[in-house]
Design a protein around this motif. Structure first.
Motif, mmCIF file in Angstrom:
data_model
loop_
_atom_site.group_PDB
_atom_site.id
_atom_site.type_symbol
_atom_site.label_atom_id
_atom_site.label_comp_id
_atom_site.label_asym_id
_atom_site.label_seq_id
_atom_site.Cartn_x
_atom_site.Cartn_y
_atom_site.Cartn_z
ATOM 1 N N PHE A 143 -40.131 39.860 -0.186
ATOM 2 C CA PHE A 143 -40.524 39.473 1.072
ATOM 3 C C PHE A 143 -40.820 38.031 1.538
ATOM 4 O O PHE A 143 -41.269 37.291 0.691
ATOM 5 C CB PHE A 143 -42.047 40.083 1.078
ATOM 6 C CG PHE A 143 -42.692 40.035 2.555
ATOM 7 C CD1 PHE A 143 -42.521 40.698 3.739
ATOM 8 C CD2 PHE A 143 -43.973 39.054 2.610
ATOM 9 C CE1 PHE A 143 -43.122 40.558 5.084
ATOM 10 C CE2 PHE A 143 -44.359 38.899 3.759
ATOM 11 C CZ PHE A 143 -44.381 39.724 4.827
ATOM 12 N N PHE A 144 -40.624 37.692 2.711
ATOM 13 C CA PHE A 144 -40.773 36.288 3.014
ATOM 14 C C PHE A 144 -41.819 36.054 3.989
ATOM 15 O O PHE A 144 -43.055 36.034 3.868
ATOM 16 C CB PHE A 144 -39.562 35.741 3.650
ATOM 17 C CG PHE A 144 -39.778 34.193 4.053
ATOM 18 C CD1 PHE A 144 -39.840 33.190 2.879
ATOM 19 C CD2 PHE A 144 -39.665 33.698 5.281
ATOM 20 C CE1 PHE A 144 -40.191 31.712 3.312
ATOM 21 C CE2 PHE A 144 -40.239 32.221 5.550
ATOM 22 C CZ PHE A 144 -40.245 31.272 4.625
ATOM 23 N N ASP B 199 -32.620 37.368 -3.937
ATOM 24 C CA ASP B 199 -33.177 36.340 -3.272
ATOM 25 C C ASP B 199 -34.888 36.640 -3.349
ATOM 26 O O ASP B 199 -35.294 37.508 -2.864
ATOM 27 C CB ASP B 199 -32.770 36.475 -1.990
ATOM 28 C CG ASP B 199 -33.508 35.551 -0.887
ATOM 29 O OD1 ASP B 199 -34.351 34.727 -1.272
ATOM 30 O OD2 ASP B 199 -33.185 35.645 0.286
ATOM 31 N N MET B 200 -35.418 35.730 -4.246
ATOM 32 C CA MET B 200 -36.852 35.990 -4.460
ATOM 33 C C MET B 200 -37.722 35.054 -3.544
ATOM 34 O O MET B 200 -38.829 34.966 -3.963
ATOM 35 C CB MET B 200 -37.114 35.622 -6.219
ATOM 36 C CG MET B 200 -36.245 36.638 -6.838
ATOM 37 S SD MET B 200 -36.900 36.538 -8.614
ATOM 38 C CE MET B 200 -35.424 37.217 -9.338
ATOM 39 N N ASN B 201 -37.186 34.392 -2.620
ATOM 40 C CA ASN B 201 -37.883 33.489 -1.728
ATOM 41 C C ASN B 201 -38.819 32.860 -2.351
ATOM 42 O O ASN B 201 -40.128 32.615 -1.928
ATOM 43 C CB ASN B 201 -38.570 34.555 -0.709
ATOM 44 C CG ASN B 201 -37.536 34.688 0.440
ATOM 45 O OD1 ASN B 201 -36.802 34.148 0.948
ATOM 46 N ND2 ASN B 201 -37.542 36.064 0.737
ATOM 47 N N ILE B 202 -38.366 31.928 -3.421
ATOM 48 C CA ILE B 202 -39.107 31.173 -4.250
ATOM 49 C C ILE B 202 -38.831 29.643 -3.738
ATOM 50 O O ILE B 202 -37.696 29.313 -3.791
ATOM 51 C CB ILE B 202 -38.831 31.096 -5.761
ATOM 52 C CG1 ILE B 202 -39.359 32.411 -6.566
ATOM 53 C CG2 ILE B 202 -39.747 30.122 -6.567
ATOM 54 C CD1 ILE B 202 -38.852 32.849 -7.831
ATOM 55 N N GLU B 203 -39.882 28.902 -3.338
ATOM 56 C CA GLU B 203 -39.695 27.668 -2.557
ATOM 57 C C GLU B 203 -39.682 26.376 -3.508
ATOM 58 O O GLU B 203 -38.843 25.492 -3.558
ATOM 59 C CB GLU B 203 -40.777 27.538 -1.421
ATOM 60 C CG GLU B 203 -40.668 28.552 -0.111
ATOM 61 C CD GLU B 203 -41.868 28.334 0.614
ATOM 62 O OE1 GLU B 203 -43.009 28.523 0.264
ATOM 63 O OE2 GLU B 203 -41.630 28.172 2.055
ATOM 64 N N GLY C 184 -30.807 21.984 -0.249
ATOM 65 C CA GLY C 184 -31.140 21.515 -1.745
ATOM 66 C C GLY C 184 -32.723 21.338 -2.110
ATOM 67 O O GLY C 184 -32.826 20.540 -2.948
ATOM 68 N N ASP C 185 -33.566 22.130 -1.235
ATOM 69 C CA ASP C 185 -34.865 22.074 -1.748
ATOM 70 C C ASP C 185 -35.690 23.086 -2.052
ATOM 71 O O ASP C 185 -37.056 23.041 -2.111
ATOM 72 C CB ASP C 185 -35.690 21.009 -0.427
ATOM 73 C CG ASP C 185 -35.455 21.800 0.822
ATOM 74 O OD1 ASP C 185 -34.688 22.773 0.921
ATOM 75 O OD2 ASP C 185 -36.066 21.205 1.913
ATOM 76 N N LYS C 186 -35.137 24.220 -1.890
ATOM 77 C CA LYS C 186 -35.626 25.610 -2.098
ATOM 78 C C LYS C 186 -34.989 26.313 -3.183
ATOM 79 O O LYS C 186 -33.861 26.397 -3.441
ATOM 80 C CB LYS C 186 -35.810 26.466 -0.910
ATOM 81 C CG LYS C 186 -36.148 25.748 0.469
ATOM 82 C CD LYS C 186 -37.717 25.477 0.378
ATOM 83 C CE LYS C 186 -38.148 24.941 1.854
ATOM 84 N NZ LYS C 186 -39.553 24.584 1.510
ATOM 85 N N HIS C 187 -35.865 26.982 -4.049
ATOM 86 C CA HIS C 187 -35.397 27.656 -5.342
ATOM 87 C C HIS C 187 -35.234 29.161 -5.060
ATOM 88 O O HIS C 187 -35.852 29.962 -5.929
ATOM 89 C CB HIS C 187 -36.169 27.272 -6.467
ATOM 90 C CG HIS C 187 -36.063 25.850 -6.991
ATOM 91 N ND1 HIS C 187 -35.552 25.044 -8.062
ATOM 92 C CD2 HIS C 187 -36.889 24.664 -6.430
ATOM 93 C CE1 HIS C 187 -35.619 24.146 -7.887
ATOM 94 N NE2 HIS C 187 -36.292 23.756 -6.818
#
Length: 377
Positions: A182-183, A221-225, A252-255
């Motif tokens: 979830f985001f 896609d774990m929506n890890i920022e 290039g800034d979100k994981h």
């Protein structure tokens, strides 16, 4: 290896493919050769014999909105074809685009997909596994993970039910669990929901691994920022191995995209990681290629039919194609007012706004098995 014979039908004289423009097959062929070269250098040529390459890719809104260009299907298939099995997130209700992709991958590829998520936060999405049947076989177990109502503090259920299936490659039995966490925004409650989903899901997989003779691989896609943020920490705190992949969004800034796998449990053959990484397709197809990087390329890379193209050349080529794509679609839209400004966003709907990630695992444990007999009298 994906199929290429369809390229010969790509001319501008009236075939069924859209849109038509002069030199279409030559353009696609040139970009494919660059893509094949880059995939070979990054993944294919360096793989170990009898290993398994697992991929994961959130392919943006596949396929919802304006139809993707023909060439985009070829490029996506080429990338997935470098893997042995791939979890795909963000597939929309219509399965025809997925079927077209699998057809391009070739007759030795198969797939299955989840149902559409229709509840709040599901965004009308499916998930799917596509796999090379010459390297992987399906072990006839597939399902979705659901929770007891009290397991999530801020919701009764996962926004998108995690999708899992069991496979085997060589001696290695494994279960892939694909997720799109979830985001929903960046406020504290939404972030807590992401942490909760990751925590509960990883705990479920670790418990199952203790009882079942297979390794569980969580991916998607774990929506890890942030790499050092609390949402990533929820994954790192699990009793799974987490090989980090770096940033996977195009800025290039979100994981966002990650994988993790169980290392303890009943499975006799544990996971042995050989390599892992993400693949940046922008240097091969679509770009945008940073001007400084383009200028630094050797001269041989800027010559011939397979030469690397500057950002300006990409814009000049795609603007009339994009105008045609938008104005002749089933639901026409006005051409972009500033194509140069909109180009990067447009390419995310042709490829994705995520980079694919992959890891190579050891799957041949025959030496270990034979060595056992050395200990017997």
């Amino acid at each position: 290896m994906p199929f290429y014979h369809g390229l010969k039908t790509y001319d501008h004289t009236g075939d069924a493919d859209f849109p038509h423009y002069p030199g279409k097959k030559q353009w696609i062929a040139g970009r494919l050769l660059n893509l094949r070269k880059d995939l070979d250098e990054a993944i294919v040529s360096r793989r170990k014999p009898r290993s398994l390459i697992v991929g994961s890719w959130n392919i943006r809104a596949f396929d919802d909105g304006l139809p993707r260009l023909d060439e985009s299907y070829h490029y996506i298939a080429e990338i997935i074809g470098a893997f042995d099995i791939c979890a795909i997130q963000e597939i929309k209700g219509d399965l025809e685009p997925l079927k077209r992709l699998v057809k391009l991958l070739g007759p030795n590829w198969d797939y299955f997909a989840s149902d559409v998520s229709t509840h709040k936060g599901g965004n009308g999405e499916r998930m799917a596994f596509v796999y090379n049947t010459n390297r992987v076989f399906f072990r006839n177990l597939v399902g979705e993970i659901v929770l007891d109502p009290d397991d999530l503090g801020n919701a009764a259920q996962f926004a998108r039910s995690p999708f899992f299936a069991s496979f085997q490659a060589g001696w290695f039995r494994f279960c892939l669990c694909s997720t799109h966490i979830f985001f929903g925004g960046t406020d504290a409650q939404k972030k807590q929901m992401r942490k909760d989903e990751i925590r509960e899901l990883s705990e479920i997989l670790v418990k199952r691994a203790k009882k079942e003779d297979q390794v569980y691989i969580l991916l998607g896609d774990m929506n890890i920022e942030k790499e050092n943020g609390p949402i990533m920490q929820a994954l790192l705190d699990s009793k799974m191995e987490v090989p980090l992949f770096g940033a996977t969004n195009l800025k290039g800034d979100k994981h966002y995209d990650q994988m993790a796998y169980t290392v303890k449990g009943k499975a006799e053959n544990k996971t042995r990681l050989i390599r892992r990484g993400s693949f940046d397709w922008r240097k091969s197809v679509f770009g945008p290629y940073p001007q400084a990087e383009y200028d630094a390329l050797p001269d041989e890379e800027k010559q011939g039919l397979t030469r690397r193209l500057s950002h300006a050349e990409m814009l000049a080529h795609y603007k009339p194609i994009c105008d045609l794509q938008r104005t002749t679609a089933e639901k026409p839209k006005e051409p972009y007012k500033d194509f140069a400004k909109s180009y990067g966003g447009w390419t995310t709907f042709e490829m994705s706004d995520h980079l694919p990630i992959w890891m190579e695992l050891e799957v041949d444990y025959s030496d270990d098995y034979i060595a056992r007999f050395l200990e017997e009298e």
